[in-house]
Design an enzyme around this catalytic site. Structure first.
Site, mmCIF file in Angstrom:
data_model
loop_
_atom_site.group_PDB
_atom_site.id
_atom_site.type_symbol
_atom_site.label_atom_id
_atom_site.label_comp_id
_atom_site.label_asym_id
_atom_site.label_seq_id
_atom_site.Cartn_x
_atom_site.Cartn_y
_atom_site.Cartn_z
ATOM 1 N N SER A 35 0.805 -1.224 0.000
ATOM 2 C CA SER A 35 0.000 0.000 0.000
ATOM 3 C C SER A 35 0.837 1.273 0.000
ATOM 4 O O SER A 35 0.396 2.315 -0.499
ATOM 5 C CB SER A 35 -0.937 0.012 1.212
ATOM 6 O OG SER A 35 -0.201 -0.093 2.421
ATOM 7 N N GLY A 72 -2.350 -4.026 1.021
ATOM 8 C CA GLY A 72 -2.586 -5.255 1.781
ATOM 9 C C GLY A 72 -1.673 -6.405 1.423
ATOM 10 O O GLY A 72 -1.689 -7.443 2.090
ATOM 11 N N ASN A 100 3.445 -5.527 5.940
ATOM 12 C CA ASN A 100 2.205 -6.194 6.347
ATOM 13 C C ASN A 100 2.479 -7.528 7.030
ATOM 14 O O ASN A 100 1.726 -7.943 7.906
ATOM 15 C CB ASN A 100 1.293 -6.393 5.137
ATOM 16 C CG ASN A 100 0.697 -5.081 4.656
ATOM 17 O OD1 ASN A 100 0.276 -4.261 5.461
ATOM 18 N ND2 ASN A 100 0.674 -4.875 3.351
ATOM 19 N N ASP A 181 -3.488 7.762 9.941
ATOM 20 C CA ASP A 181 -3.420 6.365 10.386
ATOM 21 C C ASP A 181 -2.057 6.011 10.972
ATOM 22 O O ASP A 181 -1.872 4.931 11.537
ATOM 23 C CB ASP A 181 -3.770 5.404 9.250
ATOM 24 C CG ASP A 181 -2.800 5.457 8.062
ATOM 25 O OD1 ASP A 181 -1.732 6.094 8.174
ATOM 26 O OD2 ASP A 181 -3.115 4.847 7.029
ATOM 27 N N HIS A 184 0.762 5.348 6.593
ATOM 28 C CA HIS A 184 0.978 5.668 5.181
ATOM 29 C C HIS A 184 1.431 7.110 4.972
ATOM 30 O O HIS A 184 0.998 8.008 5.691
ATOM 31 C CB HIS A 184 -0.302 5.404 4.388
ATOM 32 C CG HIS A 184 -0.728 3.982 4.424
ATOM 33 N ND1 HIS A 184 -1.649 3.501 5.346
ATOM 34 C CD2 HIS A 184 -0.333 2.918 3.682
ATOM 35 C CE1 HIS A 184 -1.815 2.201 5.150
ATOM 36 N NE2 HIS A 184 -1.026 1.824 4.150
#
Length: 207
Positions: A35, A72, A100, A181, A184
């Protein structure tokens, strides 16, 4: 010299001169990742591959930068997708996976094995590689984080490829570079990532 031979020689010289001044053929650089590469939460034009394209263009590098990031994705997905990357006949591939895996607490040996498989496959196709690492939040514990970080160093050493040890190095401390978040990058953060990557990528390129 006979007229016919002179004409042939003139044509040959014209073709040779045209080849000297022809535009350089464009090569392909693929940003292969998750991502962060895809530009989660951003327009694709704000992700770091787009910023990298602009930086290369302004410096005279004739490379088409492809954003092959999928939100993801884990290192297992990288293994599953690597053949589709090779099908695009890249000259250079930037490999950005593992974040991830770490956030999900996947076995470190699995991540290590998957990255090794991806790098082995790309090198077998004579593709130049930049490996990009990332680290984990402090709450994952220093032992796990230390072992996780070592995966990238070990992979880079084994395959003799350049390593960007930490994608966000020097970025977290700059206001406005990370989305709410906490994971990112913003457009500003993506630009800085591209700028930090540039010195590692340019030795792999040709003008």
């Amino acid at each position: 010299m006979k007229p016919r031979h002179a004409a042939s020689l003139l044509i040959a010289l014209i073709l040779f001169a045209a080849s000297l001044f022809a535009a350089p053929s464009e090569k392909t650089l693929i940003c292969f990742g998750d991502s962060i590469t895809a530009g989660f939460g951003l327009d694709v034009s704000q992700a770091y591959p787009a910023a990298l394209q602009h930086l290369l263009d302004t410096r005279g590098y004739h490379y088409h930068v492809v954003n092959a990031g999928v939100s993801g994705n884990t290192s297992k997905d990288a293994v599953a997708r690597v053949q589709s990357i090779l099908a695009q006949h890249p000259d250079v591939v930037l490999v950005e996976f593992g974040g991830n895996d770490g956030l999900r607490g996947l076995p470190l040996d699995l991540t290590r094995h998957n990255l090794d498989s991806v790098l082995t496959t790309l090198q077998a196709a004579h593709v130049k590689i930049l490996l990009v690492g990332i680290t984990l939040p402090p709450n994952y514990g220093q032992d796990y984080i230390h072992s996780f970080d070592a995966i990238y160093r070990e992979a880079a050493a084994k395959h003799h490829v350049p390593l960007m040890p930490m994608l966000y190095n020097g970025i977290y401390t700059i206001p406005g570079t990370i989305q709410p978040d906490g994971i990112h990058p913003t457009a500003k953060g993506s630009q800085l990532i591209a700028e930090h990557m540039l010195p590692l990528i340019t030795p792999l390129l040709r003008k």
